[in-house]
Design an enzyme around this catalytic site. Structure first.
Site, PDB file in Angstrom:
ATOM      1  NE  ARG A  50      -1.709  -2.267   3.285  1.00  0.00           N
ATOM      2  CZ  ARG A  50      -2.056  -2.806   4.442  1.00  0.00           C
ATOM      3  NH1 ARG A  50      -3.299  -2.674   4.883  1.00  0.00           N
ATOM      4  NH2 ARG A  50      -1.184  -3.488   5.156  1.00  0.00           N
ATOM      5  CG  ASP A  52       2.878   7.475   2.177  1.00  0.00           C
ATOM      6  OD1 ASP A  52       1.658   7.749   2.189  1.00  0.00           O
ATOM      7  OD2 ASP A  52       3.671   7.874   3.048  1.00  0.00           O
ATOM      8  CE1 TYR A 111       8.324   0.280  -2.165  1.00  0.00           C
ATOM      9  CE2 TYR A 111       9.045  -1.592  -0.855  1.00  0.00           C
ATOM     10  CZ  TYR A 111       8.036  -0.756  -1.298  1.00  0.00           C
ATOM     11  OH  TYR A 111       6.753  -0.955  -0.871  1.00  0.00           O
ATOM     12  NE  ARG A 199       9.060   8.839   1.613  1.00  0.00           N
ATOM     13  CZ  ARG A 199       7.915   9.445   1.959  1.00  0.00           C
ATOM     14  NH1 ARG A 199       6.785   8.750   2.040  1.00  0.00           N
ATOM     15  NH2 ARG A 199       7.918  10.725   2.252  1.00  0.00           N
TER      16      ARG A 199
END
Length: 352
Positions: A50, A52, A111, A199
């Site tokens: 999910r 951001d 990622y 992040r």
């Protein structure tokens, strides 16, 4: 009933993330509407990640169920794409078993975080990278990243609002490269990630690269288990979920080790008898209960019907009737104990 899996790519710039939100446009909302209109059914997709607001994807995975459709599994992608805006595209579609769930299946998630590292910004790359004026020392960043490889408690790299059941995660690799166009890429692969984890890692490594932190400080940040100890959360636009590759069959062994503990989940008998054995090689006292719960949970999640536990370091830390989170020790045979599930399973929050 049929269950269909989609691989979805999207530019997250104009969306408030993946998950449905009131009064906000999201990837999930757009997919639900497009597929519902196509199939003339009420369709609700379930996503593996999910992501951001502002985060992009090349290979996010989702599933949906259909009662009516006879469209071949590999043809859904073309049919759905005709109803989607140009910043969302289904890359692949296929039928999967009805019990398949992308958040419960083991896999490797990757990622990529992009940093344009030069003196002047490039407006053509502003939507999928963040900009850093200061020269980044990639060797220092790589040295710092090495402390994050393996299984650790990543509480320092988790946004406070996360509702994760546990902040322990496993990172398989972190690769940091810079191309001829001054784009630095931080590619991180792991079994799962906490909310904002990638992040925050990117923001912390950027501080190392600019000289604000020494590489060794990253180990201190890990041990602090405090979000305030780590660097800033890097901007969402630099993050892209690149891929999710599911495990085709259980590995013979799953090993976890850091300075606090070492364990093995022996799964060699899993496919034949449905049994797995958790072996605790060493573990600090304050970590023991959590380690037993997590490793037993992982063994059951990997498909075991029976899970046994053996503490190889110290006797007396496991007893019949003892409870480790959602699991109770039911029986003992010599120094081997059987763990059984007795609670209500919680869905872990693995988000970016």
């Amino acid at each position: 009933m049929r269950r269909i899996m989609l691989t979805v790519a999207y530019d997250g710039t104009n969306y408030s993330g993946w998950q449905l939100q009131p009064n906000s446009r999201t990837i999930e909302e757009v997919l639900n509407r497009a597929i519902s209109e196509l199939l003339q059914e009420n369709i609700e997709v379930i996503g593996a990640s999910r992501t951001d607001s502002g985060v992009h994807a090349l290979g996010n995975i989702c599933i949906f169920d259909t009662e009516k459709s006879r469209i071949p599994g590999d043809k859904f992608a073309i049919a759905i794409n005709q109803r989607l805006p140009e910043d969302i595209r289904v890359q692949h579609s296929e039928d999967v078993p009805e019990d398949f769930h992308p958040r419960k299946a083991n896999g490797v998630k990757t990622y990529v975080y992009r940093i344009l590292n030069r003196k002047m910004e490039d407006p053509t790359r502003r939507l999928n990278s963040t900009f850093c004026y200061f020269d980044l020392d990639l060797e220092k960043m790589r040295s710092a990243a090495a402390y994050l490889i393996g299984e650790h408690d990543f509480a320092s790299f988790c946004a406070p609002k996360s509702q994760a059941v546990t902040t322990v995660r496993r990172i398989y690799s972190i690769d940091i490269e810079k191309d001829e166009d001054d784009m630095v890429t931080i590619r991180i692969s792991g079994g799962g990630f906490l909310y904002n984890m990638v992040r925050i890692i990117a923001g912390t490594l950027m501080r190392v690269g600019t000289g604000l932190y020494e590489p060794e400080h990253v180990e201190e940040i890990l041990e602090a288990k405090d979000r305030q100890a780590a660097g800033p959360t890097a901007p969402a636009k630099g993050l892209t979920m690149e891929s999710l590759v599911f495990e085709k069959e259980p590995a013979p062994e799953v090993r976890g080790e850091n300075i606090h503990y070492s364990y093995t989940i022996d799964q060699r008998s899993l496919l034949k008898s449905g049994n797995s054995m958790v072996l605790i090689h060493r573990c600090e006292e304050e970590e023991f209960a959590g380690l037993v719960e997590r490793s037993v949970h992982q063994a059951f999640r990997n498909g075991a019907k029976q899970v046994f536990v053996k503490d190889e370091e110290k006797t007396g830390r496991i007893r019949v009737g003892q409870v480790f989170g959602l699991y109770r020790i039911r029986a003992q045979k010599r120094d081997i104990f059987e763990a059984v599930f007795f609670g209500k399973e919680l869905e872990d929050d693995s988000e970016e």
